[in-house]
Scaffold this motif. Structure first.
Motif, PDB file in Angstrom:
ATOM      1  N   LYS A 102       0.855  -1.192   0.000  1.00 13.82           N
ATOM      2  CA  LYS A 102       0.000   0.000   0.000  1.00 13.82           C
ATOM      3  C   LYS A 102       0.890   1.241   0.000  1.00 13.82           C
ATOM      4  CE  LYS A 102      -3.904  -2.269   0.993  1.00 13.82           C
ATOM      5  NZ  LYS A 102      -4.975  -2.468   0.145  1.00 13.82           N
ATOM      6  N   GLU A 103       0.407   2.313  -0.602  1.00 14.28           N
ATOM      7  CA  GLU A 103       1.142   3.575  -0.614  1.00 14.28           C
ATOM      8  C   GLU A 103       0.600   4.512   0.453  1.00 14.28           C
ATOM      9  OE1 GLU A 103       1.393   5.580  -4.354  1.00 14.28           O
ATOM     10  OE2 GLU A 103       2.609   3.997  -5.235  1.00 14.28           O
ATOM     11  N   VAL A 104       1.508   5.120   1.201  1.00 15.85           N
ATOM     12  CA  VAL A 104       1.151   6.104   2.212  1.00 15.85           C
ATOM     13  C   VAL A 104       1.650   7.451   1.707  1.00 15.85           C
ATOM     14  CG1 VAL A 104       1.431   6.816   4.614  1.00 15.85           C
ATOM     15  CG2 VAL A 104       1.415   4.385   4.033  1.00 15.85           C
ATOM     16  N   LYS A 105       0.732   8.401   1.603  1.00 14.34           N
ATOM     17  CA  LYS A 105       1.106   9.740   1.146  1.00 14.34           C
ATOM     18  C   LYS A 105       1.709  10.527   2.302  1.00 14.34           C
ATOM     19  CE  LYS A 105      -1.965   9.970  -2.735  1.00 14.34           C
ATOM     20  NZ  LYS A 105      -1.101   9.605  -3.776  1.00 14.34           N
ATOM     21  N   LEU A 106       2.449  11.562   1.951  1.00 16.98           N
ATOM     22  CA  LEU A 106       3.129  12.356   2.952  1.00 16.98           C
ATOM     23  C   LEU A 106       2.147  13.026   3.904  1.00 16.98           C
ATOM     24  CD1 LEU A 106       4.742  15.549   3.007  1.00 16.98           C
ATOM     25  CD2 LEU A 106       3.687  15.352   0.808  1.00 16.98           C
ATOM     26  N   ASP A 107       2.577  13.173   5.141  1.00 16.76           N
ATOM     27  CA  ASP A 107       1.775  13.854   6.164  1.00 16.76           C
ATOM     28  C   ASP A 107       2.096  15.337   6.064  1.00 16.76           C
ATOM     29  OD1 ASP A 107       0.613  14.932   8.413  1.00 16.76           O
ATOM     30  OD2 ASP A 107       1.178  13.262   9.717  1.00 16.76           O
ATOM     31  N   ASP A 108       1.231  16.079   5.373  1.00 15.87           N
ATOM     32  CA  ASP A 108       1.511  17.495   5.136  1.00 15.87           C
ATOM     33  C   ASP A 108       1.155  18.391   6.314  1.00 15.87           C
ATOM     34  OD1 ASP A 108      -1.207  17.327   4.865  1.00 15.87           O
ATOM     35  OD2 ASP A 108      -1.285  18.114   2.829  1.00 15.87           O
ATOM     36  N   SER A 109       0.743  17.797   7.433  1.00 17.54           N
ATOM     37  CA  SER A 109       0.519  18.604   8.638  1.00 17.54           C
ATOM     38  C   SER A 109       1.849  18.918   9.326  1.00 17.54           C
ATOM     39  CB  SER A 109      -0.415  17.880   9.611  1.00 17.54           C
ATOM     40  OG  SER A 109       0.211  16.739  10.154  1.00 17.54           O
ATOM     41  N   LEU A 110       2.915  18.262   8.895  1.00 18.82           N
ATOM     42  CA  LEU A 110       4.257  18.504   9.438  1.00 18.82           C
ATOM     43  C   LEU A 110       5.093  19.250   8.395  1.00 18.82           C
ATOM     44  CD1 LEU A 110       4.703  14.979  10.988  1.00 18.82           C
ATOM     45  CD2 LEU A 110       4.179  17.081  12.197  1.00 18.82           C
ATOM     46  N   ALA A 111       6.296  19.635   8.778  1.00 19.26           N
ATOM     47  CA  ALA A 111       7.168  20.411   7.897  1.00 19.26           C
ATOM     48  C   ALA A 111       7.442  19.672   6.591  1.00 19.26           C
ATOM     49  CB  ALA A 111       8.487  20.709   8.599  1.00 19.26           C
ATOM     50  N   THR A 112       7.401  20.419   5.494  1.00 19.47           N
ATOM     51  CA  THR A 112       7.720  19.887   4.170  1.00 19.47           C
ATOM     52  C   THR A 112       8.759  20.799   3.520  1.00 19.47           C
ATOM     53  OG1 THR A 112       5.916  21.126   3.142  1.00 19.47           O
ATOM     54  CG2 THR A 112       5.423  18.877   3.848  1.00 19.47           C
ATOM     55  N   PHE A 113       9.279  20.369   2.380  1.00 21.52           N
ATOM     56  CA  PHE A 113      10.253  21.178   1.654  1.00 21.52           C
ATOM     57  C   PHE A 113       9.996  21.061   0.167  1.00 21.52           C
ATOM     58  CE2 PHE A 113      12.079  17.009   1.388  1.00 21.52           C
ATOM     59  CZ  PHE A 113      12.799  16.987   0.214  1.00 21.52           C
ATOM     60  N   SER A 124      17.864  20.406   1.223  1.00 18.95           N
ATOM     61  CA  SER A 124      17.563  19.311   2.145  1.00 18.95           C
ATOM     62  C   SER A 124      16.323  19.666   2.941  1.00 18.95           C
ATOM     63  CB  SER A 124      18.742  19.006   3.064  1.00 18.95           C
ATOM     64  OG  SER A 124      19.004  20.089   3.909  1.00 18.95           O
ATOM     65  N   GLY A 125      15.657  18.635   3.384  1.00 18.29           N
ATOM     66  CA  GLY A 125      14.446  18.818   4.165  1.00 18.29           C
ATOM     67  C   GLY A 125      13.933  17.483   4.647  1.00 18.29           C
ATOM     68  N   LYS A 126      12.785  17.542   5.310  1.00 22.11           N
ATOM     69  CA  LYS A 126      12.202  16.331   5.881  1.00 22.11           C
ATOM     70  C   LYS A 126      10.883  16.006   5.214  1.00 22.11           C
ATOM     71  CE  LYS A 126      14.394  16.757  10.326  1.00 22.11           C
ATOM     72  NZ  LYS A 126      14.260  16.609  11.753  1.00 22.11           N
ATOM     73  N   VAL A 127      10.606  14.716   5.153  1.00 22.67           N
ATOM     74  CA  VAL A 127       9.323  14.224   4.673  1.00 22.67           C
ATOM     75  C   VAL A 127       8.843  13.190   5.696  1.00 22.67           C
ATOM     76  CG1 VAL A 127      10.386  12.481   3.169  1.00 22.67           C
ATOM     77  CG2 VAL A 127       8.084  13.254   2.703  1.00 22.67           C
ATOM     78  N   SER A 128       7.558  13.292   6.083  1.00 19.89           N
ATOM     79  CA  SER A 128       7.014  12.435   7.145  1.00 19.89           C
ATOM     80  C   SER A 128       5.774  11.697   6.666  1.00 19.89           C
ATOM     81  CB  SER A 128       6.651  13.278   8.364  1.00 19.89           C
ATOM     82  OG  SER A 128       7.782  13.937   8.868  1.00 19.89           O
ATOM     83  N   PHE A 129       5.614  10.485   7.182  1.00 18.58           N
ATOM     84  CA  PHE A 129       4.471   9.634   6.850  1.00 18.58           C
ATOM     85  C   PHE A 129       3.909   9.054   8.138  1.00 18.58           C
ATOM     86  CE2 PHE A 129       7.604   9.494   3.477  1.00 18.58           C
ATOM     87  CZ  PHE A 129       6.856   9.804   2.356  1.00 18.58           C
ATOM     88  N   ALA A 130       2.595   9.135   8.321  1.00 20.18           N
ATOM     89  CA  ALA A 130       1.935   8.586   9.501  1.00 20.18           C
ATOM     90  C   ALA A 130       1.134   7.354   9.090  1.00 20.18           C
ATOM     91  CB  ALA A 130       1.021   9.628  10.124  1.00 20.18           C
TER      92      ALA A 130
END
Length: 156
Positions: A102-113, A124-130
């Motif tokens: 399954k694919e989990v899309k990025l959690d855009d409620s946190l910092a993105t770049f 550089s930056g961070k990408v988060s998945f919940a």
């Protein structure tokens, strides 16, 4: 007059021939990257579509929203434009695949770049998945096309 037309035609032919050779080399590089992507573990650089992408750090935390708890997987990503033209890179270009595919899309409620990079520029930056599912691969998927992936270690 004939000499002028012949000279312009010859210059255009040489110019167009030189431009077409670069595209073939980029396509070959892209195909080689796609073939070797499954062998490369996380924290290794890969060059794809003119971008050198490195997963610098993987983190696992817990995200709590109200009564809902999920595992939060955060990746620190560094990108460098290795091509001679501007390239774009951002958080939205990445997805997380779970072990059940399954694919989990990025959690855009946190910092993105994200930004456009000139030749030689770095970002550089961070990408988060919940998710509560076990992660398997971090995938670079710009415009819906999977270009490269990294193995994910859930406990790092």
């Amino acid at each position: 007059m004939k000499k002028l037309v012949m000279s312009i035609s010859l210059v255009l032919l040489v110019f167009l021939g030189a431009c077409s050779g670069n595209n073939a080399a980029e396509k070959e590089q892209k195909n080689q990257t796609e073939k070797t992507s499954e062998k490369n573990p996380a924290n290794k650089s890969q060059v794809v579509d003119g971008l050198k992408i490195t997963i610098k750090k993987q983190e696992e935390n817990e995200k709590v929203e109200g009564k809902k708890k999920e595992n939060l997987y955060t990746f620190t990503i560094e990108g460098e434009n290795a091509s001679s033209v501007k390239k774009g890179l951002g958080s939205i270009d990445f997805v997380l695949k779970t072990k059940d595919k399954k694919e989990v899309k990025l959690d855009d409620s946190l910092a993105t770049f994200g930004n456009e990079l000139k030749s030689g520029e770095k970002l550089s930056g961070k990408v988060s998945f919940a998710t509560n599912k076990a992660p398997d691969k971090l995938v670079y998927k710009p415009n819906g096309k999977e270009l490269v992936e990294w193995s994910v270690n859930a406990n790092e």
